[in-house]
Design a protein around this motif. Structure first.
Motif, mmCIF file in Angstrom:
data_model
loop_
_atom_site.group_PDB
_atom_site.id
_atom_site.type_symbol
_atom_site.label_atom_id
_atom_site.label_comp_id
_atom_site.label_asym_id
_atom_site.label_seq_id
_atom_site.Cartn_x
_atom_site.Cartn_y
_atom_site.Cartn_z
ATOM 1 N N ASN A 49 0.793 -1.189 -0.172
ATOM 2 C CA ASN A 49 -0.054 0.023 -0.076
ATOM 3 C C ASN A 49 0.867 1.153 -0.076
ATOM 4 O O ASN A 49 1.734 1.311 0.784
ATOM 5 C CB ASN A 49 -1.027 -0.020 1.220
ATOM 6 N N ASP A 50 0.430 2.183 -0.752
ATOM 7 C CA ASP A 50 1.169 3.544 -0.848
ATOM 8 C C ASP A 50 0.735 4.407 0.494
ATOM 9 O O ASP A 50 -0.751 4.672 0.466
ATOM 10 C CB ASP A 50 0.717 3.950 -2.140
ATOM 11 N N PRO A 51 1.590 4.742 1.181
ATOM 12 C CA PRO A 51 1.049 5.443 2.541
ATOM 13 C C PRO A 51 0.693 6.709 2.482
ATOM 14 O O PRO A 51 0.223 7.465 3.126
ATOM 15 C CB PRO A 51 2.213 5.355 3.483
ATOM 16 N N ARG A 52 1.136 7.491 1.046
ATOM 17 C CA ARG A 52 1.037 8.888 0.737
ATOM 18 C C ARG A 52 -0.573 9.239 0.554
ATOM 19 O O ARG A 52 -1.370 8.251 0.122
ATOM 20 C CB ARG A 52 1.496 9.216 -0.357
ATOM 21 N N PRO A 53 -1.258 10.422 1.249
ATOM 22 C CA PRO A 53 -2.586 10.652 1.235
ATOM 23 C C PRO A 53 -2.986 10.966 -0.336
ATOM 24 O O PRO A 53 -2.490 11.310 -1.070
ATOM 25 C CB PRO A 53 -2.677 11.682 2.141
ATOM 26 N N VAL A 54 -4.262 10.465 -0.638
ATOM 27 C CA VAL A 54 -4.916 10.883 -1.775
ATOM 28 C C VAL A 54 -4.886 12.446 -2.067
ATOM 29 O O VAL A 54 -4.775 13.145 -2.802
ATOM 30 C CB VAL A 54 -6.155 10.098 -2.140
ATOM 31 N N SER A 55 -5.466 13.203 -0.807
ATOM 32 C CA SER A 55 -5.564 14.532 -0.758
ATOM 33 C C SER A 55 -4.540 14.779 0.261
ATOM 34 O O SER A 55 -3.891 14.116 1.046
ATOM 35 C CB SER A 55 -6.871 14.817 -0.699
ATOM 36 N N ALA A 56 -4.502 16.407 0.389
ATOM 37 C CA ALA A 56 -3.357 16.779 1.400
ATOM 38 C C ALA A 56 -4.051 17.802 1.871
ATOM 39 O O ALA A 56 -3.795 19.130 1.907
ATOM 40 C CB ALA A 56 -2.211 17.102 0.687
ATOM 41 N N ARG A 70 -13.194 23.522 11.872
ATOM 42 C CA ARG A 70 -13.212 22.483 10.919
ATOM 43 C C ARG A 70 -12.399 21.135 11.462
ATOM 44 O O ARG A 70 -12.648 20.123 10.897
ATOM 45 C CB ARG A 70 -12.493 23.039 9.574
ATOM 46 N N SER A 71 -11.621 21.440 12.193
ATOM 47 C CA SER A 71 -10.483 20.340 12.868
ATOM 48 C C SER A 71 -11.765 19.386 13.627
ATOM 49 O O SER A 71 -11.524 18.134 13.387
ATOM 50 C CB SER A 71 -9.600 20.964 13.638
ATOM 51 N N ILE A 123 -0.266 16.476 9.340
ATOM 52 C CA ILE A 123 -0.616 16.151 10.658
ATOM 53 C C ILE A 123 -2.132 15.646 10.874
ATOM 54 O O ILE A 123 -2.361 14.923 11.878
ATOM 55 C CB ILE A 123 -0.367 17.581 11.538
ATOM 56 N N TYR A 124 -2.814 15.985 9.900
ATOM 57 C CA TYR A 124 -4.189 15.546 9.997
ATOM 58 C C TYR A 124 -4.279 14.228 9.383
ATOM 59 O O TYR A 124 -4.851 13.370 10.003
ATOM 60 C CB TYR A 124 -5.146 16.404 9.217
ATOM 61 N N GLU A 125 -3.712 14.031 8.234
ATOM 62 C CA GLU A 125 -4.248 12.800 7.118
ATOM 63 C C GLU A 125 -3.052 11.766 7.237
ATOM 64 O O GLU A 125 -3.502 10.540 6.784
ATOM 65 C CB GLU A 125 -4.150 13.213 5.857
ATOM 66 N N PHE A 126 -1.878 11.908 7.972
ATOM 67 C CA PHE A 126 -0.876 10.784 7.732
ATOM 68 C C PHE A 126 -1.718 9.231 8.693
ATOM 69 O O PHE A 126 -2.212 9.596 9.691
ATOM 70 C CB PHE A 126 0.444 10.946 8.544
ATOM 71 N N HIS A 127 -1.262 8.182 7.912
ATOM 72 C CA HIS A 127 -1.849 6.944 8.366
ATOM 73 C C HIS A 127 -1.145 6.720 9.726
ATOM 74 O O HIS A 127 -1.941 5.773 10.369
ATOM 75 C CB HIS A 127 -1.701 5.892 7.499
ATOM 76 N N ASP A 128 -0.164 7.000 10.271
ATOM 77 C CA ASP A 128 0.405 6.665 11.488
ATOM 78 C C ASP A 128 0.795 7.715 12.426
ATOM 79 O O ASP A 128 1.536 8.527 12.218
ATOM 80 C CB ASP A 128 1.640 5.919 11.015
ATOM 81 N N PRO A 177 -14.401 17.508 5.999
ATOM 82 C CA PRO A 177 -14.790 18.964 6.444
ATOM 83 C C PRO A 177 -13.650 19.824 6.686
ATOM 84 O O PRO A 177 -14.030 21.165 6.966
ATOM 85 C CB PRO A 177 -15.424 18.644 7.824
ATOM 86 N N LEU A 178 -12.432 19.447 6.762
ATOM 87 C CA LEU A 178 -11.256 20.345 6.868
ATOM 88 C C LEU A 178 -11.321 21.313 5.508
ATOM 89 O O LEU A 178 -10.758 22.213 5.917
ATOM 90 C CB LEU A 178 -10.102 19.588 6.817
ATOM 91 N N THR A 179 -11.715 20.752 4.349
ATOM 92 C CA THR A 179 -11.533 21.957 3.326
ATOM 93 C C THR A 179 -12.447 21.971 2.535
ATOM 94 O O THR A 179 -12.681 22.741 1.505
ATOM 95 C CB THR A 179 -10.509 21.099 2.533
#
Length: 465
Positions: free
Chosen positions: A2-9, A144-145, A238-243, A258-260
């Motif tokens: 799996n690619d750990p990079r987020p689909v969105s940022a 939003r957070s 900081i919001y989206e990282f999987h770990d 809801p963040l964006t």
């Protein structure tokens, strides 16, 4: 693999929006709301300055204060603390007696964002327009957070969202004032998020830690932005990282959307609620319902009359505990006591939460006899609507009052005039009309002039440019 990079940022998208936001981008209604919440927050902070918990934090901050201060403790006449420590003390003072604003994302943005923004604006000599822009950025990011975490789900895991999400809001406001670029702002958000916390364990014994959460979040946000300005890096996912990203760490029901979603077009801060009562925001509809029952059944309330309360599950966990006199905070979080005070006294204001009142045997007896029940219908409404019902027996029949939206909420708002009267009621010795005139026209005045008035000192008559 799996690619750990987020689909969105979303972290970087938020950072870019904060760094580009200008006063001209704010709708007129959003600017108006910022001015109103600024006035309300200052009033709460000056009132809270005299509380024991604010005094203790001020004593702590004074012990390490530099010879020359950067920012003012509200109610005092000169800058005496670092900006971060002033934010800590003022934030705690604002949140000191459950009078400060709240949002239905289940947090208190004013007690965090405004102390941080005002301290930084004072330190930098920022203009009123810059301050309004920074406060707007901070409120929006903080709210939003919480929405992204799913406020009810995060709350049921024991988190106090003011402490968890507050550092994001304070950091966003300070990054705006410091004019950080997108990369630096992303660092600031990362440094803020890694400091976020706030546990609901204060309900076990009514301790002071809840008051501290807002101030600590404000301090953390100031520190995060100042460190980022120096080149200190923070996680840019900081919001989206999987770990260890905030969304996964704090909630099992989070959603980054809801963040964006609608960022720059929809300002959630416009839906900030003003508190007319000195207790938990989730209890305000119950106060409204109790006051209406008192009006219908007679103001000389019979303390032996049976009373029932309907609650959403989150409210039941948060505020439905058995009441026993201990501290003002314990009473301010107890629906049983709050409703008892409203029924017996016709108010839920600071005097109803004095040491004498919270131990009053009549109020305590009524609170302890009250029946609290979970109502699944309220679960469908909460927290989008802080709905409630209170019922009382009258000559063998039950009379019930339902309230969908409490006084002070966007659906039943308290306007600027209401905030002025609230300020006057809790700070009667101050020149409230002068303070209000300046706060509600803050774009044209140096922040120091406003703080002088809040301290009871005549401000200079100059205008900022």
């Amino acid at each position: 693999m799996n690619d750990p990079r987020p689909v969105s940022a979303p972290t970087r998208e938020l950072a870019g929006w904060i760094s580009r936001l200008r006063y001209a981008d704010l709708p007129p209604r959003t600017r108006e709301v910022v001015r109103i919440v600024l006035l309300d927050t200052l009033g709460c902070g000056v009132y809270g300055y005299a509380t024991p918990w604010a005094k203790m934090l001020l004593q702590w901050a004074r012990a390490g204060a530099p010879a020359t201060g950067e920012a003012t403790v509200w109610g005092e006449t000169s800058a005496s603390l670092r900006a971060s420590d002033a934010a800590l003390v003022n934030g705690t003072a604002v949140h000191a007696f459950e009078l400060d604003d709240y949002h239905q994302a289940k947090l208190h943005p004013g007690a965090v964002v405004i102390p941080a923004a005002v301290a930084m604006a004072e330190k930098l000599g920022a203009s009123g327009e810059q301050l309004v822009t920074a406060i707007a950025a901070g409120y929006e990011v903080m709210i939003r957070s919480s929405l992204a975490l799913n406020p009810s789900a995060a709350r049921l895991r024991g988190w106090h969202l003011t402490g968890v999400c507050g550092p994001f809001g304070a950091a966003a406001a300070c990054a705006s004032l410091l004019k950080l670029n997108e990369e630096q702002t992303a660092w600031a958000l990362g440094l803020a998020g890694t400091q976020g916390s706030g546990l609901w364990a204060f309900n076990a014994d009514g301790t002071m830690s809840k008051r501290f959460h807002a101030g600590r979040a404000a301090q953390s946000g100031v520190m995060a932005a100042e460190l980022a300005a120096l080149g200190f890096t923070g996680p840019t996912q900081i919001y989206e990282f999987h770990d260890g990203g905030v969304l996964k760490a704090f909630s099992d029901a989070s959603d980054p959307a809801p963040l964006t979603r609608g960022l720059g077009q929809v300002f959630h801060l416009d839906a900030t609620s003003i508190k007319p009562y000195s207790c938990c925001g989730s209890a305000h509809s119950y106060v409204d319902a109790a006051l209406e029952l008192r009006r219908r059944l007679g103001t000389a309330w019979d303390a032996k009359r049976p009373v029932r309360l309907g609650m959403a599950k989150v409210v039941q966990v948060q505020c439905g505990f058995d009441y026993a006199p201990s501290s003002s905070l314990n009473a301010q979080m107890s629906l049983r006591y709050i409703v008892a005070a409203a029924l017996m006294e016709g108010h839920a204001l600071p005097p109803q939460f004095s040491d004498v009142k919270i131990a009053d045997p009549v109020l305590t007896g009524l609170a302890q006899r009250m029946q609290c029940e979970h109502d699944p219908a309220l679960d469908q409404l909460y927290p989008a609507r802080f709905a409630a019902w209170v019922a009382a027996e009258d000559r063998g029949k039950w009379m019930r009052v339902d309230v969908l939206d409490p006084l002070g909420s966007p659906a039943n708002p308290v306007d600027a005039r209401g905030v002025v009267e609230k300020f006057r009621g809790i700070n009667p010795k101050l020149p409230v009309d002068d303070i209000a005139a300046m706060a509600l026209d803050v774009e044209r005045h140096p922040i120091k002039n406003l703080l002088d008035l809040v301290a009871g000192r005549k401000a200079k008559q100059s205008h900022s440019v």
